[in-house]
Design a protein around this motif. Structure first.
Motif, PDB file in Angstrom:
ATOM      1  N   THR A 260      -6.621   0.004  -2.417  1.00 48.90           N
ATOM      2  CA  THR A 260      -6.398  -1.143  -1.527  1.00 48.90           C
ATOM      3  C   THR A 260      -5.019  -1.066  -0.877  1.00 48.90           C
ATOM      4  O   THR A 260      -4.848  -1.514   0.269  1.00 48.90           O
ATOM      5  N   GLU A 261      -4.046  -0.511  -1.577  1.00 57.46           N
ATOM      6  CA  GLU A 261      -2.701  -0.383  -1.015  1.00 57.46           C
ATOM      7  C   GLU A 261      -2.705   0.520   0.213  1.00 57.46           C
ATOM      8  O   GLU A 261      -2.087   0.216   1.235  1.00 57.46           O
ATOM      9  N   LEU A 262      -3.452   1.638   0.115  1.00 56.08           N
ATOM     10  CA  LEU A 262      -3.512   2.572   1.235  1.00 56.08           C
ATOM     11  C   LEU A 262      -4.259   1.952   2.413  1.00 56.08           C
ATOM     12  O   LEU A 262      -3.860   2.109   3.568  1.00 56.08           O
ATOM     13  N   VAL A 263      -5.347   1.242   2.127  1.00 57.88           N
ATOM     14  CA  VAL A 263      -6.115   0.585   3.192  1.00 57.88           C
ATOM     15  C   VAL A 263      -5.261  -0.467   3.887  1.00 57.88           C
ATOM     16  O   VAL A 263      -5.240  -0.557   5.121  1.00 57.88           O
ATOM     17  N   THR A 264      -4.540  -1.247   3.109  1.00 59.88           N
ATOM     18  CA  THR A 264      -3.674  -2.280   3.684  1.00 59.88           C
ATOM     19  C   THR A 264      -2.645  -1.677   4.613  1.00 59.88           C
ATOM     20  O   THR A 264      -2.425  -2.163   5.734  1.00 59.88           O
ATOM     21  N   LEU A 265      -2.016  -0.602   4.170  1.00 64.54           N
ATOM     22  CA  LEU A 265      -0.994   0.050   4.990  1.00 64.54           C
ATOM     23  C   LEU A 265      -1.603   0.597   6.275  1.00 64.54           C
ATOM     24  O   LEU A 265      -1.031   0.455   7.364  1.00 64.54           O
ATOM     25  N   ALA A 266      -2.786   1.220   6.171  1.00 64.38           N
ATOM     26  CA  ALA A 266      -3.430   1.810   7.344  1.00 64.38           C
ATOM     27  C   ALA A 266      -3.869   0.759   8.352  1.00 64.38           C
ATOM     28  O   ALA A 266      -3.926   1.031   9.561  1.00 64.38           O
ATOM     29  N   LEU A 267      -4.171  -0.445   7.886  1.00 70.84           N
ATOM     30  CA  LEU A 267      -4.672  -1.497   8.781  1.00 70.84           C
ATOM     31  C   LEU A 267      -3.554  -2.296   9.455  1.00 70.84           C
ATOM     32  O   LEU A 267      -3.836  -3.170  10.283  1.00 70.84           O
ATOM     33  N   SER A 296       0.438 -11.903   5.292  1.00 68.96           N
ATOM     34  CA  SER A 296       1.775 -12.253   4.809  1.00 68.96           C
ATOM     35  C   SER A 296       2.884 -11.573   5.600  1.00 68.96           C
ATOM     36  O   SER A 296       4.054 -11.744   5.309  1.00 68.96           O
ATOM     37  N   GLY A 297       2.500 -10.792   6.588  1.00 65.04           N
ATOM     38  CA  GLY A 297       3.508 -10.115   7.403  1.00 65.04           C
ATOM     39  C   GLY A 297       3.545  -8.632   7.120  1.00 65.04           C
ATOM     40  O   GLY A 297       2.675  -8.083   6.466  1.00 65.04           O
ATOM     41  N   GLY A 298       4.548  -7.964   7.577  1.00 61.21           N
ATOM     42  CA  GLY A 298       4.662  -6.524   7.414  1.00 61.21           C
ATOM     43  C   GLY A 298       5.270  -5.882   8.639  1.00 61.21           C
ATOM     44  O   GLY A 298       5.077  -4.695   8.903  1.00 61.21           O
ATOM     45  N   GLU A 299       6.023  -6.699   9.393  1.00 61.52           N
ATOM     46  CA  GLU A 299       6.630  -6.193  10.624  1.00 61.52           C
ATOM     47  C   GLU A 299       7.654  -5.098  10.360  1.00 61.52           C
ATOM     48  O   GLU A 299       7.942  -4.284  11.244  1.00 61.52           O
ATOM     49  N   ASN A 300       8.179  -5.064   9.143  1.00 59.91           N
ATOM     50  CA  ASN A 300       9.224  -4.083   8.832  1.00 59.91           C
ATOM     51  C   ASN A 300       8.668  -2.765   8.283  1.00 59.91           C
ATOM     52  O   ASN A 300       9.436  -1.876   7.910  1.00 59.91           O
ATOM     53  N   VAL A 301       7.338  -2.655   8.214  1.00 60.51           N
ATOM     54  CA  VAL A 301       6.745  -1.414   7.715  1.00 60.51           C
ATOM     55  C   VAL A 301       6.938  -0.324   8.762  1.00 60.51           C
ATOM     56  O   VAL A 301       6.547  -0.502   9.924  1.00 60.51           O
ATOM     57  N   PRO A 302       7.549   0.820   8.406  1.00 59.71           N
ATOM     58  CA  PRO A 302       7.774   1.900   9.370  1.00 59.71           C
ATOM     59  C   PRO A 302       6.464   2.407   9.972  1.00 59.71           C
ATOM     60  O   PRO A 302       5.467   2.560   9.269  1.00 59.71           O
ATOM     61  N   ALA A 303       6.488   2.668  11.258  1.00 61.81           N
ATOM     62  CA  ALA A 303       5.285   3.134  11.958  1.00 61.81           C
ATOM     63  C   ALA A 303       4.810   4.473  11.410  1.00 61.81           C
ATOM     64  O   ALA A 303       3.601   4.725  11.358  1.00 61.81           O
ATOM     65  N   ASP A 304       5.754   5.333  11.001  1.00 59.80           N
ATOM     66  CA  ASP A 304       5.335   6.641  10.509  1.00 59.80           C
ATOM     67  C   ASP A 304       4.611   6.522   9.164  1.00 59.80           C
ATOM     68  O   ASP A 304       3.739   7.346   8.854  1.00 59.80           O
ATOM     69  N   GLU A 305       4.926   5.490   8.372  1.00 58.68           N
ATOM     70  CA  GLU A 305       4.221   5.278   7.119  1.00 58.68           C
ATOM     71  C   GLU A 305       2.784   4.828   7.380  1.00 58.68           C
ATOM     72  O   GLU A 305       1.842   5.226   6.677  1.00 58.68           O
ATOM     73  N   ILE A 306       2.606   3.994   8.401  1.00 61.22           N
ATOM     74  CA  ILE A 306       1.257   3.553   8.775  1.00 61.22           C
ATOM     75  C   ILE A 306       0.439   4.743   9.268  1.00 61.22           C
ATOM     76  O   ILE A 306      -0.726   4.921   8.886  1.00 61.22           O
ATOM     77  N   LEU A 307       1.054   5.570  10.099  1.00 60.43           N
ATOM     78  CA  LEU A 307       0.359   6.744  10.632  1.00 60.43           C
ATOM     79  C   LEU A 307      -0.012   7.708   9.510  1.00 60.43           C
ATOM     80  O   LEU A 307      -1.106   8.281   9.500  1.00 60.43           O
ATOM     81  N   LYS A 308       0.898   7.862   8.533  1.00 60.02           N
ATOM     82  CA  LYS A 308       0.631   8.755   7.406  1.00 60.02           C
ATOM     83  C   LYS A 308      -0.569   8.258   6.590  1.00 60.02           C
ATOM     84  O   LYS A 308      -1.420   9.044   6.169  1.00 60.02           O
ATOM     85  N   ALA A 309      -0.646   6.942   6.399  1.00 60.74           N
ATOM     86  CA  ALA A 309      -1.767   6.367   5.649  1.00 60.74           C
ATOM     87  C   ALA A 309      -3.081   6.584   6.389  1.00 60.74           C
ATOM     88  O   ALA A 309      -4.112   6.913   5.791  1.00 60.74           O
ATOM     89  N   ARG A 310      -3.059   6.425   7.702  1.00 60.03           N
ATOM     90  CA  ARG A 310      -4.275   6.621   8.494  1.00 60.03           C
ATOM     91  C   ARG A 310      -4.730   8.077   8.464  1.00 60.03           C
ATOM     92  O   ARG A 310      -5.930   8.364   8.378  1.00 60.03           O
ATOM     93  N   LYS A 311      -3.782   8.995   8.522  1.00 59.80           N
ATOM     94  CA  LYS A 311      -4.126  10.417   8.462  1.00 59.80           C
ATOM     95  C   LYS A 311      -4.711  10.773   7.098  1.00 59.80           C
ATOM     96  O   LYS A 311      -5.620  11.602   7.002  1.00 59.80           O
ATOM     97  N   GLN A 312      -4.183  10.154   6.053  1.00 56.95           N
ATOM     98  CA  GLN A 312      -4.692  10.431   4.703  1.00 56.95           C
ATOM     99  C   GLN A 312      -6.144   9.984   4.575  1.00 56.95           C
ATOM    100  O   GLN A 312      -6.974  10.691   3.987  1.00 56.95           O
ATOM    101  N   ILE A 313      -6.474   8.830   5.133  1.00 59.40           N
ATOM    102  CA  ILE A 313      -7.850   8.341   5.086  1.00 59.40           C
ATOM    103  C   ILE A 313      -8.755   9.223   5.941  1.00 59.40           C
ATOM    104  O   ILE A 313      -9.885   9.542   5.550  1.00 59.40           O
ATOM    105  N   ALA A 314      -8.262   9.640   7.112  1.00 64.86           N
ATOM    106  CA  ALA A 314      -9.054  10.530   7.977  1.00 64.86           C
ATOM    107  C   ALA A 314      -9.306  11.866   7.288  1.00 64.86           C
ATOM    108  O   ALA A 314     -10.408  12.418   7.373  1.00 64.86           O
TER     109      ALA A 314
END
Length: 335
Positions: A260-267, A296-314
């Protein structure tokens, strides 16, 4: 007497890798030499359960950190899974001392060599054959490969072929030799002479590292050159945004093993339709947790971390597709 003093260096390393978990350990596996990987697997096989206290001492010795709650480890099974999921079949065969089965390898039987041939190549061969011949060929293949060929058959003959497989009897040695010779000449010879699948996979692996916009741009440039490899490469491409094109069944299979942590980050920042496609494939309890975290927010999450999570799921989707668990869409038609 502490067990720590009886562990070899390879056993300690194996214990730490298992405790780290797949994502982190996978990053380290590529730095090991082949003989070192084999030593790790061999070491893990003789390990049994490792008490938490002993594991902490091992981790402290390596001056590393590990996730709290590693507990007792079934090291042998987990190390096998860890290595097999991040090495190709060829690398696994070399690691375990097994012979490599490639198309055109005359030391292997025809049927062993066919396991290295792509399903579409085999489907193209049997397309012009009598259903009885097709049934015989499929009966000689491994179930995973045969299943992939079956779904590529024309619907008009698919049922007839499966019916004949059920009632298939003994085949005379002479007839089997004739079929094997034809397969050797028409399938294996051509596959060995011009096998571009490795090149397609290599290029696709590179392109899958790009974000969606850059990937589409490169593919457009490739198509503009008139390359005949565009379709083959496109069939090996998959991005996080393509999840919306998967069937519900494939989406459920994909997210069954994703945290769920990875899905949350990717979304984070994902468009509404894409987020709904993902969340609809997840259990109600996990969905509520993810939605609450996203709200609950998450504006401070780095964009590269989100991209990394999406690539991992792909990447997980691509691996499951190779295993026949997930069916990828025809991305060219959907584009």
């Amino acid at each position: 007497m502490s067990q720590l003093t009886t562990f070899t260096k390879a056993q300690k390393a194996a214990a730490i890798l298992v405790a780290m978990g797949k994502p982190s350990a996978a990053k380290l596996l590529k730095f090991f030499k082949q003989e070192e990987l084999k030593a790790l697997v061999d070491a893990a096989r003789v390990l049994r359960t490792i008490p938490q206290a002993e594991l902490e001492k091992i981790v402290a010795e390596f001056e590393a950190e590990f996730t709290e709650g590693a507990g007792l480890l079934d090291s042998s099974d987990k190390m096998d899974t860890l290595v097999s999921e991040h090495l190709s079949p060829e690398e696994m065969n070399a690691l375990m001392g097994k012979p490599s089965m490639k198309a055109g390898d005359q030391s292997a039987s025809v049927w062993e060599q066919l396991e290295a041939v792509t399903p579409d190549r085999l489907a193209a061969f049997v397309a012009s054959e009598h259903p009885q011949t097709t049934a015989l060929v499929l009966s000689k293949l491994s179930p995973p490969l045969a299943a992939k060929v079956v779904v590529l058959l024309d619907k008009a003959v698919r049922g007839e072929v499966v019916k004949r497989m059920v009632s298939l009897g003994q085949t005379s040695p002479a007839a089997l030799r004739i079929l094997e010779n034809r397969l050797r000449a028409q399938v294996l010879a051509e596959s060995a002479g011009k096998d571009t699948s490795a090149g397609h996979s290599r290029v696709a692996s590179l392109l899958n590292e790009l974000d969606k916009d850059a990937l589409d741009e490169v593919m457009d440039d490739l198509a503009a050159t008139g390359s005949r490899d565009v379709e083959a490469i496109r069939a090996r491409l998959f991005s996080f945004e393509d999840i919306a094109l998967l069937s519900q069944r494939s989406r459920v299979s994909l997210f069954d093993g994703v945290s769920t942590e990875l899905v949350t980050l990717a979304l984070r920042g994902a468009p509404g339709p894409l987020a709904e496609a993902v969340l609809s494939a997840i259990g109600a309890r996990s969905r509520r947790m993810i939605e609450a975290e996203l709200a609950s927010g998450g504006e401070n999450v780095p964009a590269d971390e989100i991209l990394k999570a999406r690539k991992q799921i792909a990447s997980t989707a691509l691996r499951l597709a190779q295993e026949g668990v997930v069916e990828l869409p025809n991305l060219q038609q959907a584009a």
